[in-house]
Motif scaffolding. Structure first.
Motif, PDB file in Angstrom:
ATOM      1  N   GLU A  91       0.756  -1.178   0.046  1.00 31.71           N
ATOM      2  CA  GLU A  91      -0.027   0.081  -0.011  1.00 31.71           C
ATOM      3  C   GLU A  91       0.803   1.419  -0.056  1.00 31.71           C
ATOM      4  OE1 GLU A  91      -3.512   2.124   2.763  1.00 31.71           O
ATOM      5  OE2 GLU A  91      -2.770   0.217   3.342  1.00 31.71           O
ATOM      6  N   ASN A  92       1.951   1.328   0.743  1.00 34.18           N
ATOM      7  CA  ASN A  92       2.707   2.400   0.815  1.00 34.18           C
ATOM      8  C   ASN A  92       3.637   2.612  -0.593  1.00 34.18           C
ATOM      9  OD1 ASN A  92       3.097   3.873   3.840  1.00 34.18           O
ATOM     10  ND2 ASN A  92       2.536   1.807   4.070  1.00 34.18           N
ATOM     11  N   ALA A 136       3.916   6.814  -1.033  1.00 34.67           N
ATOM     12  CA  ALA A 136       4.299   7.243   0.463  1.00 34.67           C
ATOM     13  C   ALA A 136       5.578   7.353   1.020  1.00 34.67           C
ATOM     14  CB  ALA A 136       3.437   6.862   1.539  1.00 34.67           C
ATOM     15  N   LEU A 137       6.473   6.407   0.527  1.00 33.26           N
ATOM     16  CA  LEU A 137       7.681   6.049   0.631  1.00 33.26           C
ATOM     17  C   LEU A 137       8.825   6.310  -0.211  1.00 33.26           C
ATOM     18  CD1 LEU A 137       7.502   2.635   2.455  1.00 33.26           C
ATOM     19  CD2 LEU A 137       7.175   4.813   3.583  1.00 33.26           C
ATOM     20  N   ASP A 138       8.560   7.200  -1.366  1.00 32.35           N
ATOM     21  CA  ASP A 138       9.384   7.771  -2.191  1.00 32.35           C
ATOM     22  C   ASP A 138      10.143   9.005  -1.640  1.00 32.35           C
ATOM     23  OD1 ASP A 138       8.413   6.040  -3.988  1.00 32.35           O
ATOM     24  OD2 ASP A 138       6.829   7.454  -4.772  1.00 32.35           O
ATOM     25  N   ILE A 139      11.441   8.735  -1.703  1.00 34.43           N
ATOM     26  CA  ILE A 139      12.433   9.731  -1.064  1.00 34.43           C
ATOM     27  C   ILE A 139      12.605  11.175  -2.164  1.00 34.43           C
ATOM     28  CG2 ILE A 139      14.338  10.534  -0.044  1.00 34.43           C
ATOM     29  CD1 ILE A 139      14.501   7.697   1.028  1.00 34.43           C
ATOM     30  N   ASP A 140      12.090  12.283  -1.946  1.00 41.74           N
ATOM     31  CA  ASP A 140      12.350  13.384  -2.603  1.00 41.74           C
ATOM     32  C   ASP A 140      13.791  14.213  -2.290  1.00 41.74           C
ATOM     33  OD1 ASP A 140      10.345  12.576  -4.479  1.00 41.74           O
ATOM     34  OD2 ASP A 140       9.065  13.568  -3.093  1.00 41.74           O
ATOM     35  N   ALA A 141      14.281  14.907  -3.308  1.00 43.34           N
ATOM     36  CA  ALA A 141      15.416  15.797  -2.648  1.00 43.34           C
ATOM     37  C   ALA A 141      15.087  16.889  -1.701  1.00 43.34           C
ATOM     38  CB  ALA A 141      16.204  16.366  -3.956  1.00 43.34           C
ATOM     39  N   ASP A 142      13.744  17.244  -1.980  1.00 40.98           N
ATOM     40  CA  ASP A 142      13.300  18.501  -1.344  1.00 40.98           C
ATOM     41  C   ASP A 142      12.723  18.004   0.253  1.00 40.98           C
ATOM     42  OD1 ASP A 142      13.754  20.154  -3.439  1.00 40.98           O
ATOM     43  OD2 ASP A 142      11.808  19.874  -3.933  1.00 40.98           O
ATOM     44  N   ILE A 165       4.942  10.874   9.210  1.00 46.79           N
ATOM     45  CA  ILE A 165       5.487  11.716   8.034  1.00 46.79           C
ATOM     46  C   ILE A 165       4.582  12.733   7.518  1.00 46.79           C
ATOM     47  CG2 ILE A 165       6.339  11.179   5.709  1.00 46.79           C
ATOM     48  CD1 ILE A 165       7.237   8.531   6.335  1.00 46.79           C
ATOM     49  N   PRO A 166       4.899  14.047   7.516  1.00 47.36           N
ATOM     50  CA  PRO A 166       3.990  15.018   6.954  1.00 47.36           C
ATOM     51  C   PRO A 166       3.597  14.910   5.349  1.00 47.36           C
ATOM     52  CG  PRO A 166       5.932  16.020   7.730  1.00 47.36           C
ATOM     53  CD  PRO A 166       6.163  14.507   8.063  1.00 47.36           C
ATOM     54  N   ALA A 222      12.735   8.936   8.112  1.00 54.37           N
ATOM     55  CA  ALA A 222      11.461   8.329   8.490  1.00 54.37           C
ATOM     56  C   ALA A 222      10.959   7.510   7.528  1.00 54.37           C
ATOM     57  CB  ALA A 222      10.319   9.403   9.064  1.00 54.37           C
ATOM     58  N   LYS A 223      11.033   7.611   6.123  1.00 51.70           N
ATOM     59  CA  LYS A 223      10.643   6.957   4.890  1.00 51.70           C
ATOM     60  C   LYS A 223      11.591   5.742   4.747  1.00 51.70           C
ATOM     61  CE  LYS A 223       8.539  10.412   2.250  1.00 51.70           C
ATOM     62  NZ  LYS A 223       8.672  11.248   0.956  1.00 51.70           N
ATOM     63  N   LYS A 224      12.986   5.929   5.034  1.00 52.99           N
ATOM     64  CA  LYS A 224      13.974   5.013   5.043  1.00 52.99           C
ATOM     65  C   LYS A 224      13.782   3.811   5.942  1.00 52.99           C
ATOM     66  CE  LYS A 224      17.697   7.510   2.900  1.00 52.99           C
ATOM     67  NZ  LYS A 224      19.104   7.972   3.201  1.00 52.99           N
ATOM     68  N   ALA A 225      13.683   4.440   7.440  1.00 54.33           N
ATOM     69  CA  ALA A 225      13.286   3.680   8.599  1.00 54.33           C
ATOM     70  C   ALA A 225      12.023   2.579   8.221  1.00 54.33           C
ATOM     71  CB  ALA A 225      13.045   4.372  10.034  1.00 54.33           C
ATOM     72  N   THR A 226      11.027   3.423   7.914  1.00 55.71           N
ATOM     73  CA  THR A 226       9.503   2.647   7.441  1.00 55.71           C
ATOM     74  C   THR A 226       9.820   1.375   6.645  1.00 55.71           C
ATOM     75  OG1 THR A 226       8.346   4.741   8.244  1.00 55.71           O
ATOM     76  CG2 THR A 226       7.221   2.785   6.783  1.00 55.71           C
ATOM     77  N   PHE A 227      10.519   1.782   5.585  1.00 57.52           N
ATOM     78  CA  PHE A 227      10.725   0.806   4.548  1.00 57.52           C
ATOM     79  C   PHE A 227      11.611  -0.413   5.289  1.00 57.52           C
ATOM     80  CE2 PHE A 227      13.051  -0.956   1.005  1.00 57.52           C
ATOM     81  CZ  PHE A 227      11.791  -1.482   0.208  1.00 57.52           C
ATOM     82  N   ALA A 228      12.709  -0.077   5.830  1.00 53.20           N
ATOM     83  CA  ALA A 228      13.643  -1.078   6.572  1.00 53.20           C
ATOM     84  C   ALA A 228      12.767  -2.014   7.627  1.00 53.20           C
ATOM     85  CB  ALA A 228      14.626  -0.421   7.129  1.00 53.20           C
ATOM     86  N   LEU A 229      12.090  -1.146   8.127  1.00 55.70           N
ATOM     87  CA  LEU A 229      11.290  -2.202   9.435  1.00 55.70           C
ATOM     88  C   LEU A 229      10.127  -3.039   8.814  1.00 55.70           C
ATOM     89  CD1 LEU A 229      10.628   0.987  11.957  1.00 55.70           C
ATOM     90  CD2 LEU A 229      12.037  -1.361  12.059  1.00 55.70           C
ATOM     91  N   LEU A 230       9.621  -2.635   7.639  1.00 53.47           N
ATOM     92  CA  LEU A 230       8.831  -3.316   6.900  1.00 53.47           C
ATOM     93  C   LEU A 230       9.603  -4.552   6.481  1.00 53.47           C
ATOM     94  CD1 LEU A 230       6.283  -0.834   5.284  1.00 53.47           C
ATOM     95  CD2 LEU A 230       5.735  -2.413   7.327  1.00 53.47           C
TER      96      LEU A 230
END
Length: 285
Positions: free
Chosen positions: A92-93, A98-104, A192-193, A112-120
Motif C-alpha cells: 500500500e505504501n 508514500a515512501l518515495d524519497i525526494d530531494a526536497d 510523516i507529513p 522516517a521513510k527509510k526507517a519505515t521501509f527497512a522496518l517493514l
C-alpha cells in the motif's frame, strides 16, 4: 452448595497426608507413590507439573518432543498472519508513493521513510524466518527417534532450550521482533507529513503514532513479566547472538559459511550506505 475441586498435580518427594474434615473442600494430589487429600487453598509443594498427566513427575524426550513440536506449529500460524499484514502495508505504501524519497524532503522525512521501509522489510523477513524455522524443526522432530535421547528437562520449552536453543530462540525472536518492527513502521509512517495533509489529519496521525508506541511498551512489559529462562527480552537477544555465532560463525564449517558470511557483510555495508546522509548534489548523479 459447595463445589469440589479435583486437581491432579505432581511434585518431588512424598509428604505426609494432609488431614481434612467434612466441611473442607477436597482435592486429590497424585505423587509418584500415593494419593493425598488436601484442602483447597493449602500451599502445594512446587514445582507443579502438568506432565504428571503422562504418568509421573519424570519425563522422557518422547514425552516432551510432541508438545514442543505443537508449540512450534502454533507459533507459525500467527507469524504467517503478521507476514501477510506486513506485505499489505508495504504494498500500500509503495503503490501510493508514500515512501518515495525526494530531494526536497527534510532530513526527518528522509530518515522516517527509510526507517519505515527497512522496518517493514525486516518484519517480513523475521516472520518468514520464524515460519521456516518452526516448520523445519517440526519436520526434524518427526523424523528422529528420541526414545534414547537423554534430557533433564521436565517441560517442553525447557527441553527446547536445553537441546535446541537456537531453534527455540529464533522462532520466538522472529515472531516478536517482526511484530514490533511492523508496529514501529506503522507508527513512524503516521508521523510523516504530507503536503495535502490537514491539521486535523496531522493530529490524528500523531495520536495513532503515540498510541502504537505506548502499545509496544506495554507489550514489552507484559512479555518481560511472563519471561521464562531469561530475565528480559534484551538478554534473550544477547543469548541468541551467542548461540548463533557459536553455530554459524566458527571456521572451519560447511561450504555455505564462505557464502553467507560475505553476504552478511555485504548486507551490513549496503545498509549503512543506504542510511548515510547525502548532499543535494549527490541526488543529481
Amino acid at each position: 452448595m459447595r463445589a469440589l475441586f479435583f486437581t491432579l498435580v505432581a511434585f518431588r518427594g512424598a509428604d505426609a497426608a494432609c488431614p481434612f474434615s467434612a466441611n473442607s473442600h477436597i482435592g486429590i494430589v497424585k505423587t509418584s507413590a500415593i494419593f493425598k487429600q488436601v484442602r483447597v487453598g493449602d500451599d502445594l509443594p512446587l514445582p507443579i507439573s502438568l506432565l504428571a498427566l503422562r504418568g509421573g513427575a519424570t519425563s522422557t524426550a518422547n514425552d516432551l518432543i510432541g508438545p514442543a513440536r505443537d508449540w512450534m506449529n502454533n507459533l507459525a500460524s500467527p507469524a504467517a498472519l503478521v507476514a501477510g499484514a506486513v506485505v499489505g502495508t508495504l504494498y500500500e505504501n509503495m503503490r501510493g508513493g508514500a515512501l518515495d524519497i525526494d530531494a526536497d524532503d527534510t532530513i526527518y522525512v528522509k530518515y522516517a521513510k527509510k526507517a519505515t521501509f527497512a522496518l517493514l522489510i525486516s518484519s517480513f523477513g523475521f516472520q518468514i524466518t520464524s515460519i521456516f524455522v518452526t516448520t523445519i524443526s517440526g519436520t526434524m522432530f518427526l523424523s528422529q527417534d528420541f526414545s534414547n535421547f537423554k534430557t533433564t528437562a521436565t517441560a517442553p520449552l525447557a527441553f527446547l532450550r536445553e537441546h535446541f536453543e537456537f531453534e527455540y530462540l529464533t522462532s520466538r525472536l522472529g515472531f516478536l521482533q517482526g511484530l514490533m518492527n511492523w508496529l514501529a513502521a506503522v507508527a513512524i509512517e503516521s508521523t510523516i507529513p504530507r503536503p495535502t495533509q490537514s491539521i486535523e489529519e496531522r493530529r490524528m496521525n500523531t495520536f495513532c503514532a503515540t498510541s502504537l508506541a505506548t502499545l509496544m511498551l506495554l507489550l514489552f512489559s507484559f512479555y518481560n513479566d511472563h519471561m521464562t529462562f531469561y530475565s528480559n527480552y534484551f538478554e534473550m537477544i544477547s543469548r541468541w547472538c551467542v548461540v548463533a555465532s557459536n553455530r554459524y560463525l566458527r571456521f572451519p564449517k560447511g561450504p555455505l559459511v564462505y557464502l553467507y558470511v560475505p553476504a552478511l557483510m555485504a548486507s551490513l555495508y549496503t545498509g549503512v550506505r543506504a542510511f548515510a546522509p547525502m548532499s543535494r548534489e549527490s541526488w543529481k548523479k
